[in-house]
Design an enzyme around this catalytic site. Sequence first.
Site, mmCIF file in Angstrom:
data_model
loop_
_atom_site.group_PDB
_atom_site.id
_atom_site.type_symbol
_atom_site.label_atom_id
_atom_site.label_comp_id
_atom_site.label_asym_id
_atom_site.label_seq_id
_atom_site.Cartn_x
_atom_site.Cartn_y
_atom_site.Cartn_z
ATOM 1 N N HIS B 39 3.036 52.025 -27.683
ATOM 2 C CA HIS B 39 2.814 52.450 -26.301
ATOM 3 C C HIS B 39 3.547 53.751 -25.992
ATOM 4 O O HIS B 39 3.012 54.638 -25.346
ATOM 5 C CB HIS B 39 3.240 51.348 -25.325
ATOM 6 C CG HIS B 39 2.133 50.396 -25.025
ATOM 7 N ND1 HIS B 39 1.714 49.451 -25.924
ATOM 8 C CD2 HIS B 39 1.309 50.274 -23.941
ATOM 9 C CE1 HIS B 39 0.697 48.780 -25.405
ATOM 10 N NE2 HIS B 39 0.435 49.250 -24.208
ATOM 11 N N LYS B 104 1.625 38.190 -22.184
ATOM 12 C CA LYS B 104 2.149 37.031 -21.458
ATOM 13 C C LYS B 104 3.201 37.525 -20.484
ATOM 14 O O LYS B 104 3.903 38.491 -20.749
ATOM 15 C CB LYS B 104 2.727 35.981 -22.417
ATOM 16 C CG LYS B 104 3.967 36.441 -23.172
ATOM 17 C CD LYS B 104 4.584 35.330 -23.972
ATOM 18 C CE LYS B 104 5.582 35.843 -24.992
ATOM 19 N NZ LYS B 104 6.961 35.911 -24.542
#
Lengths: 291, 187
Positions: B39, B104
């Site tokens: 990322h 999550k």
Amino acid sequence: MVTEKKTKKPIRRINCKRITSAVKKLFIEANTVLETDVIAALKQSCEREESITGKQVLEKILENADIACKNKMPICQDTGLAILFVEVGQDVHIVGGDLRAAIEEGVRQAYAEGYLRKSVCDPLSRENTGDNTPAIIHIDIVAGNQIKIIAMPKGGGSENMSAAQMLTPAAGAEGIKKFVVEKVAQSGANPCPPVIVGVGIGGSLEQACILAKKALLRPLVSENNNTNERLAQMEKELFARINELGIGPAGLGGRVTALAVNIEMMPCHIASLPVAVNIQCHVARHKEIKI
Amino acid sequence: MTKPRQIQTLLTDEVIASLHAGDMVLLSGEVYTARDVAHRRLYDALERGEKLPIDLKTSVIFYAAPTPTPPRKIIGSIGPTTSYRMDFFTPRLIENGLKGMIGKGMRSPEVVAAIQKYKAVYFGGIGGIAALTARCVKKVELVAYEELGPEAIRMLTVKNLPVVVINDSEGKDLYEEAQRNWQLRRQ
């Protein structure tokens, strides 16, 4: 004289090779075979769960543990930072190398040959060390002529939700309970609930954290309650309060947010009240061996 | 609880509009794996105006890094990692076409706003069932940043990956709702 007899145990020589191979085996097994106490606690929690979704999540968790065990696959892709608690008997003579190096080599071999994920990196460059070392090794010298090794692969998600705080003595037991419940409430779905909550009270900053981690090693069976009555009571209360939060399995809502709350305590400085919360995901992995 | 819906990538605007927080989904198609370092790299490349090694347009990113693939297997164990660590980078990726995320844990207000503004969706998987989840992976291809090892970007072809819609394009949040509903029910 009895005492002299006891201390006159012969020095036992233990070769580093045995330590390396034991560590390797422990980490591969811990990552693929969930301990029976954790399975039992999950099954029990499945019965307690009132949410249908929550129940389904718990069933998936149990099914996964079964598949992982049968196929010798890691239960979770996060095969953890390698944490070890090692108790070396003072009548042991370690031969054939250096203890720490032998342990690191065992970790290296486990993660390479066991197809476990290497999840250790330089904190600043974030470059992976490539072999899941260094391990976090806590060594104690104890009585006797054996070595006890506890291997604990610890996932990052639940470790990230852990915290320590130096409370004031005035905060007291209420302050401790508030801190613990707050930490679990804030963590929500992040640490893969249902979680096991390890709490360390007292000591110093680092000792509170070590106590909290050691609290996670206690087997999850109801007859294994804290022998300290005050702490047993606090565990019971925290367990009830945490399971009222409604976070539930995988954070999708439900009764079962925690499988257990385990507290370890020791005296501290008159000025301090250190408290640490170490959160453990439902893939609670640890294996031990005595050599 | 609703019956799971079968959804195929790429995620079109129509599909995204039809997905609501709480929907159970069996996701099939192509998804990229990318987590922390990947990322950072994608974000920095966008900041510098460089071409990305993956096509973000209508893509789905699975926040995951599998265990190494043993011989004669498609993949090792795989499952979602906690998403909030990607929050800093995510709005920038969504602006550039990212449509779906699988992870999550809760997202930041900035991510939730970007999901609503640009019509994207955040799915939650179940953490810690990685041997089971691996069965949904039919193909793995290394796409970028091989040197990152487990954190490299891979293209997975998945079949019926079970996920739940957490944040939908209308700004709803399942984690909040589920916890609130459970507490209301108990009062």
